[in-house]
Scaffold this active site. Sequence first.
Site, PDB file in Angstrom:
ATOM      1  N   HIS A 105      26.624 -31.775  26.308  1.00  0.00           N
ATOM      2  CA  HIS A 105      27.763 -30.886  26.593  1.00  0.00           C
ATOM      3  C   HIS A 105      28.014 -30.661  28.088  1.00  0.00           C
ATOM      4  CE1 HIS A 105      27.578 -29.832  22.305  1.00  0.00           C
ATOM      5  NE2 HIS A 105      26.311 -29.524  22.463  1.00  0.00           N
TER       6      HIS A 105
HETATM    7  O1  RIB Z   1      27.792 -25.175  22.641  1.00  0.00           O
HETATM    8  C1  RIB Z   1      27.124 -25.880  23.658  1.00  0.00           C
HETATM    9  C2  RIB Z   1      26.896 -25.000  24.848  1.00  0.00           C
HETATM   10  O2  RIB Z   1      26.076 -23.894  24.475  1.00  0.00           O
HETATM   11  C3  RIB Z   1      26.128 -25.715  25.981  1.00  0.00           C
HETATM   12  O3  RIB Z   1      26.497 -25.152  27.203  1.00  0.00           O
HETATM   13  C4  RIB Z   1      24.707 -25.371  25.669  1.00  0.00           C
HETATM   14  O4  RIB Z   1      23.871 -25.416  26.828  1.00  0.00           O
HETATM   15  C5  RIB Z   1      24.843 -23.953  25.196  1.00  0.00           C
HETATM   16  O5  RIB Z   1      24.912 -23.116  26.349  1.00  0.00           O
END
Ligand code: RIB
Length: 314
Positions: A244
Site C-alpha cells: 500500500h
Molecule cells: O489499509 C492499508 C493501510 O493501513 C496501510 O497504510 C497500512 O500500513 C495500514 O496503515
Amino acid sequence: MSEKRKIIIDTDPGQDDAAAIFLAFGSPREIDLLGITTVAGNVPLSYTSRNALILCELCNKPEVKVFAGCDRPLKRPLVTAEHVHGKTGLDGPELAEPTYSLQSRHAVDFIIETLRSEPAGSVTLCTLGPLTNIATALQRAPDIAPRVRELVMMGGGFSEGGNITPAAEFNIYVDPEAAKIVIGSGIPIVMMPLDVTHQLLTRKDRVARMRAIGSAPAIAMVEMLEFFERFDVEKYGSDGGPLHDPTVIAYLLKPELFDGRVCNVEIETDSELTAGMTVIDWWHVTDRKRNVRVIRKVDADGFFDLLIERFARI
Ligand code: RIB
Ligand code: CA
C-alpha cells in the site's frame, strides 16, 4: 522531477510504511525529507514511534528527525491491526531496539511550525496512516492549509470496497472524522485507494529481486514483507500481498506510473455500518466539489522496478 521535493512523512509503521520510508531514503536527489511524524494506527503510538526510529537506524539515517504525534483518533477509541502487522508492527525480522531518540517537539507542532516557516506551497504532506495528526494541525492552525503544496495519501477504497470492514479501508476507518477534516480542507489531495494498491502484489519474483540486493535494509524488508503478506495471501488467495504505502512516495518520483481523475470524495462518519467509507463520485453524478485526485491505475512492473532500484541505493 526538477527540484527536490520537500516532504513530511506522516506514518504508522507498519511493514508497508517501512517500504515507503525506504523508497524515500533511496531517493535523496529527488526527496528532501524534512521529518517523519508518527501516529497511532497499525499499532499503538509507542510502537509506531519506536518503529520509525528503528527504520532510520537500519538505514543509517541519524539526521532524519522523528516526532511522535497523536496516540488516539479525534473522537473514537483506537483500532489497531496487530492481526496484520504483528504485535510490534514490524514483525518479521529480528530488529534491535533503537538507539536513536525521538525529537522532543510533538508531531503536530512540527507540522504547523514547518508549514509556517517553509515558503508557502513548498511542502508536500505524505500520509501513510490515519489522518489524526494532520487534522489536529489543521484544527489548531487553519492558516496552514493554503501553505501545503499537496497532500498525497494512502487511504480509501472505491470498487475494492474496504479491508477492515466491508465498506472502509483501515487508515480512514481508524479516524473518519480526521479524514473528513483533511478531505474538506481545500488542500490539493491525491488519494491512493485499495483499487491501486491491490494491483501491487509482493509476488515471489519481486521479493526475490529485493533479496538479491543483499543489504541489511533489503533483507529486513524482505523479512517484513514475508510476514506482512501472509494475512492477505490467506484472505485473497493471491501471489503476495498488496503493497500500500510506497505508492505515495512513488507518485512523487514517477507520477507517470499512475492514472486517475479529480472527483468528489466524501467520508462517511455517521453510519455505524459504513463508518470510514470513502464515497467517491467517479462518474460525477453529483455537483459536489471535485476535491481529490483519485488514482485507480498503476504500472505495477514499473512501480516495482522503481522500488527495487531505489532500495539498492540505500
Ligand atoms: O489499509 C492499508 C493501510 O493501513 C496501510 O497504510 C497500512 O500500513 C495500514 O496503515
Ligand atoms: Ca500505514
